[in-house]
Motif scaffolding. Structure first.
Motif, PDB file in Angstrom:
ATOM      1  N   GLU A  38      -7.327  -7.115   3.385  1.00 30.59           N
ATOM      2  CA  GLU A  38      -7.850  -6.455   3.751  1.00 30.59           C
ATOM      3  C   GLU A  38      -9.458  -6.962   4.341  1.00 30.59           C
ATOM      4  O   GLU A  38     -10.398  -6.454   4.531  1.00 30.59           O
ATOM      5  CB  GLU A  38      -8.626  -5.841   1.892  1.00 30.59           C
ATOM      6  CG  GLU A  38      -7.469  -5.277   1.454  1.00 30.59           C
ATOM      7  CD  GLU A  38      -7.834  -4.936   0.034  1.00 30.59           C
ATOM      8  OE1 GLU A  38      -8.333  -4.271  -0.364  1.00 30.59           O
ATOM      9  OE2 GLU A  38      -7.694  -5.944  -0.944  1.00 30.59           O
ATOM     10  N   THR A  57       2.635   8.500   4.417  1.00 27.60           N
ATOM     11  CA  THR A  57       1.592   7.936   3.605  1.00 27.60           C
ATOM     12  C   THR A  57       1.618   6.224   5.234  1.00 27.60           C
ATOM     13  O   THR A  57       0.176   6.427   5.021  1.00 27.60           O
ATOM     14  CB  THR A  57       2.580   7.239   2.732  1.00 27.60           C
ATOM     15  OG1 THR A  57       2.445   7.966   1.777  1.00 27.60           O
ATOM     16  CG2 THR A  57       1.501   6.092   2.227  1.00 27.60           C
ATOM     17  N   LEU A  61      -3.137   5.616   6.734  1.00 27.85           N
ATOM     18  CA  LEU A  61      -3.041   4.079   7.104  1.00 27.85           C
ATOM     19  C   LEU A  61      -3.351   4.047   8.296  1.00 27.85           C
ATOM     20  O   LEU A  61      -4.380   3.333   8.666  1.00 27.85           O
ATOM     21  CB  LEU A  61      -1.312   3.547   6.193  1.00 27.85           C
ATOM     22  CG  LEU A  61      -1.279   3.004   5.221  1.00 27.85           C
ATOM     23  CD1 LEU A  61      -0.151   2.274   5.118  1.00 27.85           C
ATOM     24  CD2 LEU A  61      -2.293   2.592   4.120  1.00 27.85           C
ATOM     25  N   CYS A  82      -5.605  -2.303   4.803  1.00 30.03           N
ATOM     26  CA  CYS A  82      -4.790  -2.386   3.018  1.00 30.03           C
ATOM     27  C   CYS A  82      -4.481  -3.325   2.619  1.00 30.03           C
ATOM     28  O   CYS A  82      -3.944  -4.223   3.150  1.00 30.03           O
ATOM     29  CB  CYS A  82      -3.690  -1.967   3.442  1.00 30.03           C
ATOM     30  SG  CYS A  82      -2.195  -1.339   2.354  1.00 30.03           S
ATOM     31  N   ASN A  83      -4.505  -2.997   0.993  1.00 32.96           N
ATOM     32  CA  ASN A  83      -4.202  -4.419   0.205  1.00 32.96           C
ATOM     33  C   ASN A  83      -2.487  -4.189   0.700  1.00 32.96           C
ATOM     34  O   ASN A  83      -1.603  -3.490   0.057  1.00 32.96           O
ATOM     35  CB  ASN A  83      -3.795  -3.858  -1.270  1.00 32.96           C
ATOM     36  CG  ASN A  83      -3.832  -4.791  -2.293  1.00 32.96           C
ATOM     37  OD1 ASN A  83      -2.281  -5.203  -2.442  1.00 32.96           O
ATOM     38  ND2 ASN A  83      -4.283  -5.412  -2.926  1.00 32.96           N
ATOM     39  N   GLU A  84      -2.399  -6.155   0.960  1.00 21.60           N
ATOM     40  CA  GLU A  84      -0.383  -6.140   0.870  1.00 21.60           C
ATOM     41  C   GLU A  84       0.610  -5.642  -0.146  1.00 21.60           C
ATOM     42  O   GLU A  84       1.407  -5.506   0.401  1.00 21.60           O
ATOM     43  CB  GLU A  84      -0.805  -7.659   1.022  1.00 21.60           C
ATOM     44  CG  GLU A  84       0.156  -8.133   1.141  1.00 21.60           C
ATOM     45  CD  GLU A  84       0.511  -9.429   2.245  1.00 21.60           C
ATOM     46  OE1 GLU A  84       1.389 -10.328   2.264  1.00 21.60           O
ATOM     47  OE2 GLU A  84      -0.554 -10.675   1.584  1.00 21.60           O
ATOM     48  N   GLU A  85      -0.131  -5.833  -1.144  1.00 20.61           N
ATOM     49  CA  GLU A  85       1.047  -5.821  -2.239  1.00 20.61           C
ATOM     50  C   GLU A  85       1.274  -4.064  -2.358  1.00 20.61           C
ATOM     51  O   GLU A  85       2.219  -3.745  -2.541  1.00 20.61           O
ATOM     52  CB  GLU A  85       0.048  -5.429  -3.226  1.00 20.61           C
ATOM     53  CG  GLU A  85       0.898  -5.233  -4.874  1.00 20.61           C
ATOM     54  CD  GLU A  85       0.700  -6.566  -6.114  1.00 20.61           C
ATOM     55  OE1 GLU A  85       1.549  -5.118  -7.289  1.00 20.61           O
ATOM     56  OE2 GLU A  85       0.023  -7.155  -6.082  1.00 20.61           O
ATOM     57  N   LEU A  86       0.513  -3.479  -1.905  1.00 15.91           N
ATOM     58  CA  LEU A  86       0.462  -1.586  -2.301  1.00 15.91           C
ATOM     59  C   LEU A  86       1.792  -1.358  -0.850  1.00 15.91           C
ATOM     60  O   LEU A  86       2.581  -0.687  -0.988  1.00 15.91           O
ATOM     61  CB  LEU A  86      -1.738  -0.744  -1.596  1.00 15.91           C
ATOM     62  CG  LEU A  86      -0.972   0.543  -1.445  1.00 15.91           C
ATOM     63  CD1 LEU A  86      -0.492   1.593  -3.038  1.00 15.91           C
ATOM     64  CD2 LEU A  86      -2.579   0.776  -1.060  1.00 15.91           C
ATOM     65  N   PHE A  87       1.163  -2.351   0.589  1.00 11.54           N
ATOM     66  CA  PHE A  87       1.801  -1.664   1.438  1.00 11.54           C
ATOM     67  C   PHE A  87       3.245  -2.046   0.905  1.00 11.54           C
ATOM     68  O   PHE A  87       4.288  -1.210   1.675  1.00 11.54           O
ATOM     69  CB  PHE A  87       1.407  -2.710   2.703  1.00 11.54           C
ATOM     70  CG  PHE A  87       1.960  -2.789   4.041  1.00 11.54           C
ATOM     71  CD1 PHE A  87       2.017  -1.576   4.658  1.00 11.54           C
ATOM     72  CD2 PHE A  87       2.886  -3.408   4.796  1.00 11.54           C
ATOM     73  CE1 PHE A  87       2.549  -1.678   5.989  1.00 11.54           C
ATOM     74  CE2 PHE A  87       3.411  -3.485   5.701  1.00 11.54           C
ATOM     75  CZ  PHE A  87       3.388  -2.257   6.465  1.00 11.54           C
ATOM     76  N   ASN A  89       4.770  -2.213  -1.521  1.00  9.34           N
ATOM     77  CA  ASN A  89       4.740  -1.028  -1.873  1.00  9.34           C
ATOM     78  C   ASN A  89       5.557   0.368  -1.889  1.00  9.34           C
ATOM     79  O   ASN A  89       6.454   0.822  -1.762  1.00  9.34           O
ATOM     80  CB  ASN A  89       4.409  -0.761  -3.049  1.00  9.34           C
ATOM     81  CG  ASN A  89       4.435  -2.129  -4.551  1.00  9.34           C
ATOM     82  OD1 ASN A  89       5.279  -3.383  -4.568  1.00  9.34           O
ATOM     83  ND2 ASN A  89       3.205  -2.515  -5.169  1.00  9.34           N
ATOM     84  N   LEU A  90       5.055   0.361  -0.992  1.00  5.19           N
ATOM     85  CA  LEU A  90       4.388   1.640  -0.064  1.00  5.19           C
ATOM     86  C   LEU A  90       6.002   1.237   0.969  1.00  5.19           C
ATOM     87  O   LEU A  90       6.782   2.591   0.407  1.00  5.19           O
ATOM     88  CB  LEU A  90       3.930   2.100   0.286  1.00  5.19           C
ATOM     89  CG  LEU A  90       2.282   2.493   0.121  1.00  5.19           C
ATOM     90  CD1 LEU A  90       1.486   2.643   1.229  1.00  5.19           C
ATOM     91  CD2 LEU A  90       2.903   4.395  -0.642  1.00  5.19           C
TER      92      LEU A  90
END
Length: 95
Positions: A38, A57, A61, A82-87, A89-90
């Motif tokens: 971010e 998805t 991004l 993007c938040n690294e954790e979100l990336f 998880n996706l």
């Protein structure tokens, strides 16, 4: 006469840039390097399969990255805001 989708064209433009910027690095064939984070100080580099470009998805991004950075990426490679954790998880669902 073929139908071209804007998302596919946008993904191709990102792919071309990512390939050009990652050619001199250790990115295996069929993959591309992306920077995820971010802000500038927390961005991390990931090497992902090109097949991710087919994921809706991931295309979202890329659209977000285009809105924020245009086609100029300060890290020298494709930067995804993007938040690294979100990336992580996706991308876990796309393997």
């Amino acid at each position: 006469m073929g139908i071209r989708l804007p998302g596919v064209l946008r993904a191709r433009q990102f792919l071309r840039r990512a390939i050009l910027t990652s050619m001199a690095t250790d990115v295996p064939k069929g993959h591309l390097a992306v920077y995820v984070g971010e802000n500038q100080t927390t961005k991390k580099r990931y090497v992902v399969p090109v097949s991710f470009l087919n994921q809706a998805t991931f295309q979202e991004l890329l659209s977000r990255a285009e809105e924020e950075n245009g086609f100029v990426h300060p890290m020298g490679g494709l930067t995804i805001p993007c938040n690294e954790e979100l990336f992580i998880n996706l991308t876990a669902y796309w393997h």
